[in-house]
Write an enzyme that holds these catalytic residues in place. Sequence first.
Site, PDB file in Angstrom:
ATOM      1  N   ASN A  50      28.539  10.774 -28.519  1.00 43.61           N
ATOM      2  CA  ASN A  50      27.120  11.035 -28.740  1.00 43.61           C
ATOM      3  C   ASN A  50      26.661  12.291 -27.999  1.00 43.61           C
ATOM      4  O   ASN A  50      26.853  12.414 -26.785  1.00 43.61           O
ATOM      5  CB  ASN A  50      26.301   9.842 -28.245  1.00 43.61           C
ATOM      6  CG  ASN A  50      24.808  10.049 -28.398  1.00 43.61           C
ATOM      7  OD1 ASN A  50      24.276   9.910 -29.492  1.00 43.61           O
ATOM      8  ND2 ASN A  50      24.117  10.378 -27.310  1.00 43.61           N
ATOM      9  N   GLU A  51      26.099  13.232 -28.734  1.00 39.11           N
ATOM     10  CA  GLU A  51      25.333  14.357 -28.192  1.00 39.11           C
ATOM     11  C   GLU A  51      26.066  15.152 -27.102  1.00 39.11           C
ATOM     12  O   GLU A  51      25.533  15.355 -26.015  1.00 39.11           O
ATOM     13  CB  GLU A  51      23.996  13.870 -27.630  1.00 39.11           C
ATOM     14  CG  GLU A  51      23.002  13.449 -28.680  1.00 39.11           C
ATOM     15  CD  GLU A  51      21.601  13.217 -28.116  1.00 39.11           C
ATOM     16  OE1 GLU A  51      21.376  13.469 -26.910  1.00 39.11           O
ATOM     17  OE2 GLU A  51      20.717  12.785 -28.878  1.00 39.11           O
ATOM     18  N   ASN A  97      21.122  13.206 -34.589  1.00 39.76           N
ATOM     19  CA  ASN A  97      19.976  12.680 -33.850  1.00 39.76           C
ATOM     20  C   ASN A  97      18.828  13.666 -34.011  1.00 39.76           C
ATOM     21  O   ASN A  97      18.883  14.785 -33.506  1.00 39.76           O
ATOM     22  CB  ASN A  97      20.324  12.512 -32.373  1.00 39.76           C
ATOM     23  CG  ASN A  97      21.475  11.531 -32.150  1.00 39.76           C
ATOM     24  OD1 ASN A  97      21.826  10.769 -33.043  1.00 39.76           O
ATOM     25  ND2 ASN A  97      22.050  11.544 -30.961  1.00 39.76           N
ATOM     26  N   TYR A 157       9.594  15.404 -30.694  1.00 38.06           N
ATOM     27  CA  TYR A 157       9.923  16.594 -29.908  1.00 38.06           C
ATOM     28  C   TYR A 157       9.670  17.828 -30.775  1.00 38.06           C
ATOM     29  O   TYR A 157      10.588  18.555 -31.146  1.00 38.06           O
ATOM     30  CB  TYR A 157      11.371  16.546 -29.430  1.00 38.06           C
ATOM     31  CG  TYR A 157      11.668  15.384 -28.509  1.00 38.06           C
ATOM     32  CD1 TYR A 157      10.990  15.234 -27.303  1.00 38.06           C
ATOM     33  CD2 TYR A 157      12.619  14.428 -28.844  1.00 38.06           C
ATOM     34  CE1 TYR A 157      11.256  14.166 -26.460  1.00 38.06           C
ATOM     35  CE2 TYR A 157      12.894  13.356 -28.002  1.00 38.06           C
ATOM     36  CZ  TYR A 157      12.207  13.229 -26.811  1.00 38.06           C
ATOM     37  OH  TYR A 157      12.473  12.164 -25.976  1.00 38.06           O
ATOM     38  N   LYS A 178      10.808   4.007 -26.391  1.00 40.86           N
ATOM     39  CA  LYS A 178      10.882   4.207 -27.843  1.00 40.86           C
ATOM     40  C   LYS A 178      11.226   2.924 -28.596  1.00 40.86           C
ATOM     41  O   LYS A 178      11.368   2.938 -29.823  1.00 40.86           O
ATOM     42  CB  LYS A 178      11.906   5.294 -28.183  1.00 40.86           C
ATOM     43  CG  LYS A 178      11.527   6.696 -27.728  1.00 40.86           C
ATOM     44  CD  LYS A 178      12.508   7.731 -28.246  1.00 40.86           C
ATOM     45  CE  LYS A 178      12.148   9.134 -27.790  1.00 40.86           C
ATOM     46  NZ  LYS A 178      12.386   9.342 -26.358  1.00 40.86           N
TER      47      LYS A 178
END
Length: 681
Positions: free
Chosen positions: A417-418, A469, A475, A575
């Site tokens: 992830n990321e 994502n 954002y 969130k």
Amino acid sequence: MKHLARLIWVFAALFALPAMAREQMSLNDNWLFMKGDVPAAQGIDFQATGWQTVTLPHTFNADDANQGGDKSRGELEGVYYRGPGWYRRQLDITPVAGQRYVLQFDGAALITDVWVNGRNVGHHEGGYAAFRFDITEALKAGNNLIAVRVDNSRVPQVAPLTGDFNVFGGLYRNVSLITTGGVHIDLMDHGGPGVYVTTKSISAAKADIGARILLKNDSEQLAKTTVRTRILDENGRAVASGSQGVSLAAGQALPIEQALIVNRPHLWNGRKDAYLYSVMVEAGNDRISVPLGIRTVAIDADKGFLLNGQPYRIYGANMQQPGRKDKGTAVSDADIDEDMQILDDMGVTALRLAHMQHPQRVYDDADRMGMLLTTEVPLVDEISAGQAFQDNAVQQMRELIAQNYNHPSVALWGLGNEIRHTDPDPNLVLAALQSTAKTMDPTRPTVYAHCCLADDDPVAGHSDVISYNRYFGWYGDTFADMGKWADALHAKYPKRIFGVSEYGAGASILQQEDAPKAVVPQAFWHPEQYQALYHEGNWRELKARPYLWSDFIWVAFDFPSFRRNEGDRPAINDKGLVTEDRQTKKDAYYWYQANWSDKGMVHITSPRDIRKRIRHVKVKVYSNQAEVRLSLNGQPIGAQPAGDHVAIWEIDLKDGDNVVEAFAGKDLHDRVVWNYEGPKP
């Protein structure tokens, strides 16, 4: 003669070694705990004076998980304890010659060392997979001391190095003792069951099933045994079986392949029909059962996800490790069941298990409920240079696959992830993870959740499919930009299979603003109404694009994160569609329930905005019914069609309390009370 030979073989299998059926005993109670490093605690003569008595599961971060930084003092991140903790327990046992004794840890974060009677029996690096240590040679008759050191410190060779979540230290999952005979199904296969069941082919007439069974002879002599495999339907009736005689030399490990046929198979078909078989494997006196869902999965660039050859929309939520306030990740099966039921009630077809392997109960529940899963190793944000980090990431991938291979709910293996930086180069690690996953399981696709580098960066090119994502409207940018981005990427790379692995917005149930203004994510104001608007806008963009193979909300439940200092309090990622204590479902939860659930529902939004600031207000209702009826203070207002699952009225409130009620279908009802005190001087 043929039958006589068979009888001789069975006789040898039964009497060559002492008979011992597998037993598993919980070791969750009667532990002593001390936070901090106490190296002498491994010794049998150490006196654990002043230690705390605990019952597992246990984490030593339950009390400090929600401590965040104070922005007024310039603290952008919270601080929670990351270091060692020690556990000690007595085990009263009389070992039996010829039997094996294995400690199983369902999960301990992040590095674990174990001693039995002062003898080191194992070391494990990784916080989220089960692991086992054979302690047979260290045991004695009578009281035996088990000492465990668990350390959740960041270390450069163990993933995850960082992330937008806390690393809860301790023995936060169950611990047990497994006892088997000398010949048994292998317990040392990366913490897995030692059995791999694969659906080779499916037709209406039959399903070809392959079973790979790993045998181990831990005795000191030649052993003969029979491996029997049966496939049982949901009523326990055998629908297929096979057996094979084998001979194992002392100390030998041997894989056995068996082929079975299920006639007229009943398919595992997600939420529509999550039909489960079980596969019972017996080797001598050892026995184990694993789940079997007969199904196929595939992903197409235009049609999206295919379950059993048919298009099947993948939508749902990300779920961090199940946790609770004041318990951390040391949760019970009942806690996990509650989480899964909340999501099942919302109507999800799938979950992304972020960002690490989850407890087995999650996978079991998903099998039963028909939820598809993506599940991933904790390769998050960054990597360390060097072979040691890569080896650890590969080890965690092997554990993930070995332990979850048989779950029909598992649809894809996640590589990470990321990854946000290209120095050190992450491509070697990702390539190694991809190779490991495809070698261990060529039947399932792999996926990587990409962010923060270019959409076509080489980091995004290792997995079979890719997910992104994207937080359009949170954002920066607007809700509509989600669709514009997806269409542009699909036009540029029409054969690329991609989906959305994260999208979401923060919300506090303590902060109400109807109608909401634009939100600054890093600020202390996250009104619940903005989250609802965000999800209305983003889901409308996503559902109109069936080429997206996945749509995963970030995130199902609010959870602790030391990085966060925003919204109504620090150290929480807000969130979630549901609060951390699971007591309150936010408005956005009901938006998705209206869109996804087959069970009738109606929900009046802004139920917590009880002090209205203006007399003339809008009433917004989510429902999956065709029409919703409204009343104000007992007087009918009229009916509205729930177009796109939303019905809206404009009403004038009287001074004081106002009772607003919504009705749909035969007996669906929701009620809120709003107060208006008139204009302030």
